[in-house]
Design a protein around this motif. Structure first.
Motif, PDB file in Angstrom:
ATOM      1  N   LEU A  51     -17.153   2.043 -16.385  1.00  0.00           N
ATOM      2  CA  LEU A  51     -18.326   3.213 -16.219  1.00  0.00           C
ATOM      3  C   LEU A  51     -17.811   4.012 -15.023  1.00  0.00           C
ATOM      4  CD1 LEU A  51     -20.762   4.455 -17.090  1.00  0.00           C
ATOM      5  CD2 LEU A  51     -21.865   3.031 -15.354  1.00  0.00           C
ATOM      6  N   ARG A  52     -17.776   5.367 -15.454  1.00  0.00           N
ATOM      7  CA  ARG A  52     -17.721   6.235 -14.501  1.00  0.00           C
ATOM      8  C   ARG A  52     -18.932   7.284 -14.347  1.00  0.00           C
ATOM      9  NH1 ARG A  52     -11.737   9.558 -15.492  1.00  0.00           N
ATOM     10  NH2 ARG A  52     -10.429   7.978 -14.695  1.00  0.00           N
ATOM     11  N   THR A  53     -19.582   7.554 -15.321  1.00  0.00           N
ATOM     12  CA  THR A  53     -20.914   8.361 -15.383  1.00  0.00           C
ATOM     13  C   THR A  53     -21.605   8.029 -16.769  1.00  0.00           C
ATOM     14  OG1 THR A  53     -20.116  10.456 -16.181  1.00  0.00           O
ATOM     15  CG2 THR A  53     -20.105   9.845 -13.856  1.00  0.00           C
ATOM     16  N   LEU A  54     -23.111   7.977 -16.587  1.00  0.00           N
ATOM     17  CA  LEU A  54     -23.764   8.022 -17.820  1.00  0.00           C
ATOM     18  C   LEU A  54     -24.781   8.928 -17.578  1.00  0.00           C
ATOM     19  CD1 LEU A  54     -24.759   6.876 -20.429  1.00  0.00           C
ATOM     20  CD2 LEU A  54     -26.156   5.149 -19.137  1.00  0.00           C
ATOM     21  N   HIS A  55     -24.909   9.954 -18.226  1.00  0.00           N
ATOM     22  CA  HIS A  55     -25.999  11.168 -18.320  1.00  0.00           C
ATOM     23  C   HIS A  55     -27.363  10.754 -19.326  1.00  0.00           C
ATOM     24  CE1 HIS A  55     -23.868  13.976 -15.486  1.00  0.00           C
ATOM     25  NE2 HIS A  55     -22.846  13.525 -16.164  1.00  0.00           N
ATOM     26  N   TYR A  56     -28.472  10.614 -18.734  1.00  0.00           N
ATOM     27  CA  TYR A  56     -29.397  10.311 -19.796  1.00  0.00           C
ATOM     28  C   TYR A  56     -29.881  11.693 -20.338  1.00  0.00           C
ATOM     29  CZ  TYR A  56     -30.419   5.624 -17.731  1.00  0.00           C
ATOM     30  OH  TYR A  56     -29.892   4.285 -17.199  1.00  0.00           O
ATOM     31  N   PRO A  57     -30.461  11.578 -21.700  1.00  0.00           N
ATOM     32  CA  PRO A  57     -30.927  12.752 -22.163  1.00  0.00           C
ATOM     33  C   PRO A  57     -32.110  13.363 -21.358  1.00  0.00           C
ATOM     34  CG  PRO A  57     -31.357  11.092 -23.472  1.00  0.00           C
ATOM     35  CD  PRO A  57     -30.596  10.455 -22.311  1.00  0.00           C
ATOM     36  N   TYR A  58     -32.570  14.579 -21.390  1.00  0.00           N
ATOM     37  CA  TYR A  58     -33.672  15.226 -20.496  1.00  0.00           C
ATOM     38  C   TYR A  58     -34.858  14.707 -21.516  1.00  0.00           C
ATOM     39  CZ  TYR A  58     -36.731  18.821 -18.547  1.00  0.00           C
ATOM     40  OH  TYR A  58     -37.758  19.297 -17.686  1.00  0.00           O
ATOM     41  N   ALA A  59     -35.837  14.210 -20.604  1.00  0.00           N
ATOM     42  CA  ALA A  59     -37.046  13.516 -21.333  1.00  0.00           C
ATOM     43  C   ALA A  59     -37.820  14.572 -22.124  1.00  0.00           C
ATOM     44  CB  ALA A  59     -38.028  13.093 -19.955  1.00  0.00           C
ATOM     45  N   GLY A  60     -38.164  14.037 -23.400  1.00  0.00           N
ATOM     46  CA  GLY A  60     -38.742  14.865 -24.462  1.00  0.00           C
ATOM     47  C   GLY A  60     -37.898  15.898 -25.157  1.00  0.00           C
ATOM     48  N   ASP A  61     -36.734  16.013 -24.800  1.00  0.00           N
ATOM     49  CA  ASP A  61     -35.668  16.894 -25.756  1.00  0.00           C
ATOM     50  C   ASP A  61     -35.274  16.105 -26.542  1.00  0.00           C
ATOM     51  OD1 ASP A  61     -34.059  18.834 -26.438  1.00  0.00           O
ATOM     52  OD2 ASP A  61     -33.161  19.331 -24.498  1.00  0.00           O
ATOM     53  N   ALA A  62     -35.739  16.444 -27.952  1.00  0.00           N
ATOM     54  CA  ALA A  62     -35.000  15.834 -29.028  1.00  0.00           C
ATOM     55  C   ALA A  62     -33.516  16.101 -29.484  1.00  0.00           C
ATOM     56  CB  ALA A  62     -35.724  15.736 -30.339  1.00  0.00           C
ATOM     57  N   SER A  63     -33.123  17.241 -28.875  1.00  0.00           N
ATOM     58  CA  SER A  63     -31.944  17.757 -29.095  1.00  0.00           C
ATOM     59  C   SER A  63     -30.684  17.029 -28.104  1.00  0.00           C
ATOM     60  CB  SER A  63     -31.849  19.284 -28.999  1.00  0.00           C
ATOM     61  OG  SER A  63     -32.155  19.827 -28.092  1.00  0.00           O
ATOM     62  N   ASP A  64     -31.230  16.398 -27.134  1.00  0.00           N
ATOM     63  CA  ASP A  64     -30.297  16.113 -25.831  1.00  0.00           C
ATOM     64  C   ASP A  64     -29.792  14.864 -26.387  1.00  0.00           C
ATOM     65  OD1 ASP A  64     -28.798  16.268 -23.670  1.00  0.00           O
ATOM     66  OD2 ASP A  64     -30.552  16.482 -22.259  1.00  0.00           O
ATOM     67  N   VAL A  65     -28.638  14.368 -25.551  1.00  0.00           N
ATOM     68  CA  VAL A  65     -28.103  13.258 -25.960  1.00  0.00           C
ATOM     69  C   VAL A  65     -27.557  12.330 -24.635  1.00  0.00           C
ATOM     70  CG1 VAL A  65     -27.173  13.899 -28.230  1.00  0.00           C
ATOM     71  CG2 VAL A  65     -25.886  14.194 -26.134  1.00  0.00           C
ATOM     72  N   TYR A  66     -27.220  11.047 -24.790  1.00  0.00           N
ATOM     73  CA  TYR A  66     -26.774  10.375 -23.873  1.00  0.00           C
ATOM     74  C   TYR A  66     -25.273  10.817 -23.825  1.00  0.00           C
ATOM     75  CZ  TYR A  66     -30.661   6.862 -23.103  1.00  0.00           C
ATOM     76  OH  TYR A  66     -31.721   6.461 -23.061  1.00  0.00           O
ATOM     77  N   THR A  67     -24.521  10.848 -22.443  1.00  0.00           N
ATOM     78  CA  THR A  67     -23.203  11.173 -22.317  1.00  0.00           C
ATOM     79  C   THR A  67     -22.598  10.123 -21.616  1.00  0.00           C
ATOM     80  OG1 THR A  67     -23.815  13.529 -22.677  1.00  0.00           O
ATOM     81  CG2 THR A  67     -21.802  12.843 -21.537  1.00  0.00           C
ATOM     82  N   LEU A  68     -21.620   9.595 -22.244  1.00  0.00           N
ATOM     83  CA  LEU A  68     -21.134   8.393 -21.299  1.00  0.00           C
ATOM     84  C   LEU A  68     -19.441   8.780 -21.141  1.00  0.00           C
ATOM     85  CD1 LEU A  68     -20.854   5.209 -20.499  1.00  0.00           C
ATOM     86  CD2 LEU A  68     -19.996   5.063 -22.932  1.00  0.00           C
ATOM     87  N   GLN A  69     -19.108   8.640 -19.989  1.00  0.00           N
ATOM     88  CA  GLN A  69     -17.658   8.799 -19.321  1.00  0.00           C
ATOM     89  C   GLN A  69     -17.053   7.567 -18.901  1.00  0.00           C
ATOM     90  OE1 GLN A  69     -16.836  11.507 -15.965  1.00  0.00           O
ATOM     91  NE2 GLN A  69     -15.038  12.295 -17.020  1.00  0.00           N
ATOM     92  N   ILE A  70     -15.861   7.121 -19.424  1.00  0.00           N
ATOM     93  CA  ILE A  70     -15.345   5.879 -18.911  1.00  0.00           C
ATOM     94  C   ILE A  70     -13.778   6.444 -18.638  1.00  0.00           C
ATOM     95  CG2 ILE A  70     -16.697   4.584 -20.088  1.00  0.00           C
ATOM     96  CD1 ILE A  70     -14.607   4.109 -22.401  1.00  0.00           C
ATOM     97  N   ALA A  71     -13.029   5.479 -18.124  1.00  0.00           N
ATOM     98  CA  ALA A  71     -11.773   5.621 -17.856  1.00  0.00           C
ATOM     99  C   ALA A  71     -10.865   6.171 -19.096  1.00  0.00           C
ATOM    100  CB  ALA A  71     -11.054   4.458 -17.195  1.00  0.00           C
TER     101      ALA A  71
END
Length: 253
Positions: free
Chosen positions: A229-249
Motif C-alpha cells: 500500500l501507498r495510499t487509499l482514498h475513501y469516497p466522499y460520504a454520501g456521494d454515489a458518484s465517488d469511488v475508492y482510489t488505491l495506489q500501490i507500488a
C-alpha cells in the motif's frame, strides 16, 4: 590538465557539496528511525481489513497513507475539523502525532534549497552537477594512475594521503554518481522539465452508484497486502458518484 580541473573547481564547490552530503546523510537516518518506532503491519494483513479497522475508529476517514518505512498515517474529518494520526494497524487506533519531525523538515529545506526557495534549489542542483563531474573526472584519474581500466583495483604506490584518496574513490564513485544523478532528476521534476512518475488514474466511466459498500466486499482491497500500500482514498460520504482510489507500488486504480 585533468588533475588541475579536478582539484581547483572541486575546492570551490566544496562548501555546497559538503552541505549536500552531510544533510543528505542525516536525512537518511530518519526512515530507519521510523521503521523502528512505528507499529508495523503483519505480513498477511490486507488493505480491506486495515481500511475497516480505521473506519471503525475514525468514521470520517478520508485517506490512509503508508510510507516506505511502514509507518501508516490516517487523515480524517470530524465535524468539519481535519485530523491526522499515526496508527497501529492491528487496532486502527492512533498512537502518535502525524506532525512532521521539525528537525527532519529543517534538514530537508537545507538539503533541497538552502532556505532560499527556487534560487537555492538551483544552487543545490549545480552542486549535484559539480559532484557528478568531479566523480567522472576522478574515475579518469584513478584509471590513469592505476595503469588502465583493467588495473582499477590494482595496488597503488606513492604517498599515503594520495593512496587513501584513490582507495576511497574506487568505492565511493558509484554512490556519488547515483546520488548526483537522482538529485538532478528530482530537480528537473520539481521545475517541470521532466514529468512526475505517479499520475492519477483515470476516473471510471461508469460507477455502481451504490453507497456504503464495505472494503471487505471489494476483491482488489481484500487481495492487496498492506505491505504494497501507498495510499487509499475513501469516497466522499454520501456521494454515489465517488469511488475508492488505491495506489500501490505497481500503479493506481
Amino acid at each position: 590538465m585533468i588533475r588541475g580541473l579536478h582539484r581547483w573547481p572541486g575546492l570551490l564547490a566544496l562548501g555546497v557539496i559538503t552541505v549536500l552530503a552531510l544533510s543528505g546523510a542525516a536525512l537518511a537516518v530518519f526512515p530507519a528511525l521510523e521503521r523502528v518506532s512505528a507499529p508495523q503491519a503483519d505480513r498477511g494483513l490486507s488493505v480491506a481489513t486495515l481500511a475497516e479497522r480505521v473506519q471503525t475508529v475514525y468514521p470520517g476517514v478520508e485517506e490512509i497513507r503508508r510510507s516506505p518505512s511502514g509507518k501508516i498515517t490516517v487523515y480524517w474529518f470530524d465535524a468539519g475539523a481535519p485530523g491526522a494520526a499515526v496508527i497501529d494497524p492491528e487496532t486502527g487506533q492512533g498512537v502518535a502525532s502525524a506532525d512532521p519531525n521539525q528537525i527532519a523538515r529543517w534538514l530537508t529545506n537545507l538539503h533541497r534549497s538552502l532556505f532560499l526557495g527556487d534560487a537555492g534549489r538551483l544552487t543545490m542542483a549545480l552542486g549535484a552537477a559539480a559532484m557528478l563531474v568531479f566523480a567522472l573526472w576522478g574515475v579518469a584519474l584513478v584509471a590513469r594512475r592505476a595503469g588502465g581500466w583493467r588495473h582499477w583495483f590494482a595496488p597503488l604506490r606513492g604517498p599515503m594521503a594520495g593512496r587513501l584518496h584513490v582507495e576511497l574513490a574506487r568505492f565511493a564513485v558509484l554512490g556519488l554518481t547515483l546520488s548526483s544523478v537522482t538529485a538532478l532528476w528530482m530537480t528537473a521534476v520539481t521545475f517541470g522539465v521532466l514529468p512526475e512518475g505517479d499520475t492519477a488514474p483515470a476516473f471510471p466511466r461508469e460507477v455502481s452508484m451504490d453507497t456504503g459498500a464495505a472494503p471487505s466486499e471489494m476483491p482488489l482491497l481484500t487481495q492487496t497486502p498492506v505491505a504494497e500500500l501507498r495510499t487509499l482514498h475513501y469516497p466522499y460520504a454520501g456521494d454515489a458518484s465517488d469511488v475508492y482510489t488505491l495506489q500501490i507500488a505497481k500503479g493506481s486504480g
